[in-house]
Design an enzyme around this catalytic site. Structure first.
Site, PDB file in Angstrom:
ATOM      1  N   GLU A 289      27.462  83.825  50.154  1.00 16.00           N
ATOM      2  CA  GLU A 289      28.710  83.315  49.576  1.00 16.00           C
ATOM      3  C   GLU A 289      29.931  83.729  50.380  1.00 16.00           C
ATOM      4  O   GLU A 289      30.937  83.024  50.397  1.00 16.00           O
ATOM      5  CB  GLU A 289      28.862  83.803  48.130  1.00 16.00           C
ATOM      6  CG  GLU A 289      28.114  82.973  47.120  1.00 16.00           C
ATOM      7  CD  GLU A 289      28.601  83.195  45.702  1.00 16.00           C
ATOM      8  OE1 GLU A 289      28.229  82.377  44.846  1.00 16.00           O
ATOM      9  OE2 GLU A 289      29.334  84.165  45.439  1.00 16.00           O
ATOM     10  N   HIS A 310       1.606  88.124  56.204  1.00 15.45           N
ATOM     11  CA  HIS A 310       0.471  87.221  56.037  1.00 15.45           C
ATOM     12  C   HIS A 310       0.911  85.848  55.534  1.00 15.45           C
ATOM     13  O   HIS A 310       0.086  85.053  55.086  1.00 15.45           O
ATOM     14  CB  HIS A 310      -0.549  87.848  55.084  1.00 15.45           C
ATOM     15  CG  HIS A 310      -1.116  89.132  55.605  1.00 15.45           C
ATOM     16  ND1 HIS A 310      -2.315  89.207  56.289  1.00 15.45           N
ATOM     17  CD2 HIS A 310      -0.624  90.402  55.572  1.00 15.45           C
ATOM     18  CE1 HIS A 310      -2.541  90.469  56.644  1.00 15.45           C
ATOM     19  NE2 HIS A 310      -1.532  91.216  56.220  1.00 15.45           N
ATOM     20  N   LYS A 424      28.556  72.040  40.139  1.00 14.77           N
ATOM     21  CA  LYS A 424      29.029  72.147  38.758  1.00 14.77           C
ATOM     22  C   LYS A 424      29.706  70.854  38.313  1.00 14.77           C
ATOM     23  O   LYS A 424      29.464  70.361  37.198  1.00 14.77           O
ATOM     24  CB  LYS A 424      30.013  73.309  38.624  1.00 14.77           C
ATOM     25  CG  LYS A 424      29.418  74.684  38.822  1.00 14.77           C
ATOM     26  CD  LYS A 424      30.493  75.745  38.642  1.00 14.77           C
ATOM     27  CE  LYS A 424      29.960  77.136  38.907  1.00 14.77           C
ATOM     28  NZ  LYS A 424      31.010  78.168  38.762  1.00 14.77           N
TER      29      LYS A 424
END
EC number: 5.3.1.9
Length: 450
Positions: A289, A310, A424
């Site tokens: 951010e 792995h 949003k």
């Protein structure tokens, strides 16, 4: 002097000394920008002095609230998203043993989390689980209107009222919010919930040393005084030490920005201790951010070794050469396991007899560092002597300061997050929120609906 150490021995083949020195000069300029408050987002620099300026009385009030929670609750549900919960969860999960006994379960409050996503199954099961449990809620939001935590808190508040009665829950809900305004502050005043203040000049991802992080950590049974002592030590060191004199934050920021200029656009947070899982999540939000804007930024990723050797190990070793690693090392485990000799040696492990499991882990770490360096991945090492409240306080403050310095070196505002609003606004439109009608029409048209 802090407990944290940094080594660039596996970075030197990629970043020559003259380039590093230039980056260190830039880092020092950025450090001064942080300290004198002359940069972008300077209204959100309150975190810089938090460890040294937090009053003993404030910590005592947080501890008293934690003791109240512990006196009547088996569980504390922390409601928040992003920086409102990641700092606390990072510390709590780093310090909490993976396996608890009935005796230790009785002594501590178990921390649960809500409002950090919108999954219906999770929240349904959480509410069902809490039906016959004694629990409290710490809701964390500066505004009180952030969608995910607001929904979760509405659900939990309804359960609390039904379970205990509205008049009996004022000591079971603790609101961490704005000092004087916002939906959550007004609700807390109406219900007479105890409140803790999120400082106006501290953003969410830099808030672990405010009540945002401290109340859940204290409720979980850990020492917030020791956490703050570690942060205070790191604050003092980073504020008083110039880049040329070995400032750790400047060194880290200089290396990552130097490597970024050479095409290393992804930084991988590597740990060999599963307890660092949420420290890496907190770190990803902090740097993602803070730096990811204006078409710039190092992409923060994380792996847990040796497990991910792995799965992701192949890509790191042989994939696209845009990677750098920062490896978190812990010198001493809290407990260790000795490997014994077996008569038939049918598993071929007798060569390890007498060694500690931590030695095997350290050898895997060193072997991987060498392999990745040889494969074209520069690896920085950050070492802590052990995992405890003090060292975590040092580490988290170190990362906060480093992130601010690195962001200014990159030429961005390390304290805003304008891109978060885009999803949003689309979500609000699709859900039919008032005022978003035009955007909804645009979205439906874009999707091919009339």
């Amino acid at each position: 002097m802090s407990n944290l150490k940094i080594s660039d021995r596996f970075v030197k083949p990629f970043l020559d000394q003259s380039k590093l020195e230039k980056e260190l000069e830039r880092a020092e300029m950025a450090r001064q920008t942080v300290l004198n408050g002359s940069g972008l987002g300077n209204e959100f620099l309150g975190w810089v002095n938090l460890p040294s300026q937090t009053k003993a009385e404030d910590l005592q009030n947080i501890r008293k609230a934690a003791e109240l929670i512990q006196s009547h609750s088996q569980y504390l549900v922390v409601v928040g998203i992003g920086g409102s919960y990641l700092g606390a969860r990072a510390v709590i999960e780093a310090l909490t043993p993976e396996f608890s006994t009935p005796e230790t379960q009785k002594k501590t409050v178990k921390i649960l989390y809500a409002g950090h996503h919108l999954d219906a199954d999770y929240h349904f099961r959480l509410l069902a689980f809490l039906e016959n449990k004694e629990f409290s809620v710490n809701v964390i939001s500066k505004s009180g209107t952030t969608t995910e935590p607001a929904i979760a808190f509405r659900l939990l508040l309804s359960l609390l009222e039904r379970k205990y009665g509205k008049e009996n829950i004022k000591h079971r809900v603790f609101a961490t919010t704005d000092r004087s305004k916002g939906a959550l502050k007004h609700l807390a005043d109406e219900y007479k919930f105890p409140t803790f203040v999120i400082p106006d000049d501290v953003g969410g991802r830099y808030s672990v040393f405010t009540p945002v992080g401290l109340l859940p950590i204290a409720a979980a049974g850990f020492s917030i005084n020791k956490l703050m002592d570690g942060a205070k030590q790191m604050e003092s060191e980073l504020k008083s030490t110039a880049s040329k004199d070995g400032n750790l934050a400047c060194f880290y920021a200089a290396i990552r920005n130097g490597l970024y200029s050479l095409g290393k656009t992804t930084e991988i947070f590597v740990s060999y201790n599963p307890s660092f899982g949420y420290v890496s999540e907190w770190w990803k939000q902090l740097f993602g951010e803070s730096e990811g804007k204006n078409g710039k930024g190092i992409f923060p990723a994380s792996v847990q070794f040796t497990t991910d050797l792995h799965s992701m190990g192949q890509y790191i070793q042989d994939g696209e050469r845009k990677l750098m690693e920062t490896v978190i090392k812990v010198e001493a485990p809290k407990q260790d396991v000795y490997l014994t000799e077996k008569t038939d040696d049918n598993d071929g492990l007798n060569y390890l007899a007498g060694k500690k499991l931590s030695e095997v882990n350290q050898s895997a770490m060193l072997g991987t560092l060498i392999a990745h360096k040889d494969g074209g991945v520069p690896c920085l090492e950050i070492t802590l002597p052990s995992i405890n409240e003090e060292t975590l306080g040092e580490l988290l403050y170190f990362y906060e300061f480093s992130c601010a310095v690195s962001g200014y070196m990159l030429g961005v505002n390390p304290f805003d997050q304008p891109g978060v609003e885009d999803y949003k606004n689309n979500m609000f439109a699709l859900l039919g929120k008032k005022g978003y009608e035009k955007r909804k029409e645009e979205i439906l048209s874009h999707l091919g609906f009339s």
